[in-house]
Write a protein that holds these residues in place. Structure first.
Motif, PDB file in Angstrom:
ATOM      1  N   SER A  16       0.797  -1.224   0.000  1.00 54.63           N
ATOM      2  CA  SER A  16       0.000   0.000   0.000  1.00 54.63           C
ATOM      3  C   SER A  16       0.829   1.273   0.000  1.00 54.63           C
ATOM      4  O   SER A  16       0.284   2.366  -0.158  1.00 54.63           O
ATOM      5  CB  SER A  16      -0.928   0.006   1.229  1.00 54.63           C
ATOM      6  OG  SER A  16      -0.150   0.086   2.433  1.00 54.63           O
ATOM      7  N   SER A  19       0.649   3.500  -3.252  1.00 58.18           N
ATOM      8  CA  SER A  19      -0.695   4.055  -3.435  1.00 58.18           C
ATOM      9  C   SER A  19      -0.972   5.175  -2.431  1.00 58.18           C
ATOM     10  O   SER A  19      -1.536   6.223  -2.783  1.00 58.18           O
ATOM     11  CB  SER A  19      -1.741   2.943  -3.298  1.00 58.18           C
ATOM     12  OG  SER A  19      -1.575   1.973  -4.310  1.00 58.18           O
ATOM     13  N   THR A  22       1.071   8.194  -3.418  1.00 60.82           N
ATOM     14  CA  THR A  22       0.477   8.887  -4.559  1.00 60.82           C
ATOM     15  C   THR A  22      -0.731   9.716  -4.134  1.00 60.82           C
ATOM     16  O   THR A  22      -0.910  10.860  -4.579  1.00 60.82           O
ATOM     17  CB  THR A  22       0.052   7.868  -5.633  1.00 60.82           C
ATOM     18  OG1 THR A  22       1.204   7.123  -6.054  1.00 60.82           O
ATOM     19  CG2 THR A  22      -0.568   8.557  -6.834  1.00 60.82           C
ATOM     20  N   LEU A 253      -1.638   0.000  -7.413  1.00 58.92           N
ATOM     21  CA  LEU A 253      -1.435   1.357  -7.919  1.00 58.92           C
ATOM     22  C   LEU A 253      -2.177   1.578  -9.236  1.00 58.92           C
ATOM     23  O   LEU A 253      -2.748   2.646  -9.477  1.00 58.92           O
ATOM     24  CB  LEU A 253       0.053   1.614  -8.094  1.00 58.92           C
ATOM     25  CG  LEU A 253       0.540   3.064  -8.193  1.00 58.92           C
ATOM     26  CD1 LEU A 253      -0.015   3.906  -7.051  1.00 58.92           C
ATOM     27  CD2 LEU A 253       2.066   3.097  -8.188  1.00 58.92           C
ATOM     28  N   VAL A 256      -5.794   2.085  -8.238  1.00 57.05           N
ATOM     29  CA  VAL A 256      -6.040   3.359  -7.563  1.00 57.05           C
ATOM     30  C   VAL A 256      -5.978   4.531  -8.536  1.00 57.05           C
ATOM     31  O   VAL A 256      -6.796   5.459  -8.474  1.00 57.05           O
ATOM     32  CB  VAL A 256      -5.028   3.543  -6.413  1.00 57.05           C
ATOM     33  CG1 VAL A 256      -5.077   4.968  -5.871  1.00 57.05           C
ATOM     34  CG2 VAL A 256      -5.316   2.548  -5.293  1.00 57.05           C
ATOM     35  N   THR A 257      -4.998   4.498  -9.441  1.00 54.98           N
ATOM     36  CA  THR A 257      -4.822   5.610 -10.370  1.00 54.98           C
ATOM     37  C   THR A 257      -5.696   5.497 -11.610  1.00 54.98           C
ATOM     38  O   THR A 257      -5.789   6.450 -12.395  1.00 54.98           O
ATOM     39  CB  THR A 257      -3.352   5.715 -10.809  1.00 54.98           C
ATOM     40  OG1 THR A 257      -2.952   4.486 -11.448  1.00 54.98           O
ATOM     41  CG2 THR A 257      -2.454   5.984  -9.613  1.00 54.98           C
TER      42      THR A 257
END
Length: 283
Positions: A16, A19, A22, A253, A256-257
């Motif tokens: 994590s 993420s 970011t 990631l 999430v992005t």
């Protein structure tokens, strides 16, 4: 719990980190590093309150701990802020390979074999694919900046964590609780740098929640459960499990992005992980 469960818990927490970094990339890097490291030291506080010797380490060891914890996380947070985070995260995961390549330089009695060189070339080819493929990704800055200086701190974070991990073998053994001291001192120094060099910002409730998760999880509890795993199990088996981290971290990631899985990301991940496995097997 078994050593495997402890190791998997640490890997889940480390997954994590990119993420969370970011999501918090709008915060000044010194501020984010300082708060997260100080919060990450909290799990060791009960130990030192019970026995002050838990934080008694030589100055050389303390300096090494600050170098590792502060340097690695500060450069990683900068990379996640100024380079496409998925590709920067992959470049950061050159550190297992760099541990193998740098061992002959930093540790006495360790030699470099031809397979190590092949693994190094393979890993750096993966990093090159990630960096060049970033042109098709979403950059936090203008598209002209993609590619490019933001990947230098990612490489720097990989080098720092690899060299820190190797140099810990050249200092006297220290208790796991001393990591809390490393984090506390590093966090305090980082906050001083923030006060002197960065503009002050107001954190929202969401920011504080994410910083707390970052500190207590990948920058805190992960180090302690990883040490428990190493003390209870076979280091070779646990080392193999660690290769889950770049795959899981990159996958999370991407989710999430909202980035799609491109051929360059898949190829870079495959090359970097294969290089790390090859280098480990050659030791």
């Amino acid at each position: 719990m078994s050593s495997t469960v402890y190791a998997l818990l640490a890997i889940a927490l480390w997954t994590s980190l990119a993420s969370l970094g970011t999501a918090l990339s709008h915060l000044p890097p010194f501020l984010l590093t300082g708060l997260a490291l100080m919060i990450g030291s909290v799990p060791s506080w009960p130990l030192v309150l019970r026995d002050r010797r838990a934080w008694r380490v030589p100055p050389r060891t303390l300096a090494l701990g600050i170098y590792g914890l502060f340097g690695y996380h500060f450069l990683l947070f900068i990379a996640l802020r100024y380079a496409p985070p998925v590709e920067a995260n992959l470049v950061n995961y050159l550190w297992p390979l760099l541990m193998v390549v740098l061992a002959p330089v930093l540790l006495p009695g360790v030699s470099l074999r031809p397979l190590h060189v092949i693994a190094a070339l393979l890993g750096f080819a993966g990093a090159a694919v990630a960096i060049l493929g970033a042109r098709g990704g979403t950059a936090p800055a203008s598209s002209a900046d993609v590619g490019y200086w933001g990947f230098l701190p990612a490489l720097g974070s990989a080098f720092i964590w690899a060299s820190y991990s190797l140099w810990t073998k050249r200092v006297a053994a220290f208790p796991t609780s001393a990591i809390g001291l490393f984090g506390l001192v590093s966090g305090a120094l980082s906050l001083i740098c923030h006060a002197l060099l960065e503009p002050s910002v107001a954190l929202s409730t969401r920011d504080w929640l994410l910083v707390a998760l970052c500190g207590l999880g990948p920058l805190g509890a992960a180090f302690f459960v990883w040490d428990m795993a190493l003390k209870r199990g076979d280091a070779r088996q646990i080392g193999i499990l660690s290769y889950i981290t770049p795959l899981a971290s990159t996958s999370l990631l991407l989710a999430v992005t909202g980035r799609p899985l491109t051929w360059s990301i898949a190829l870079a991940a495959a090359l970097i992980i294969a290089a790390a496995v090859m280098g480990t097997r050659a030791r």
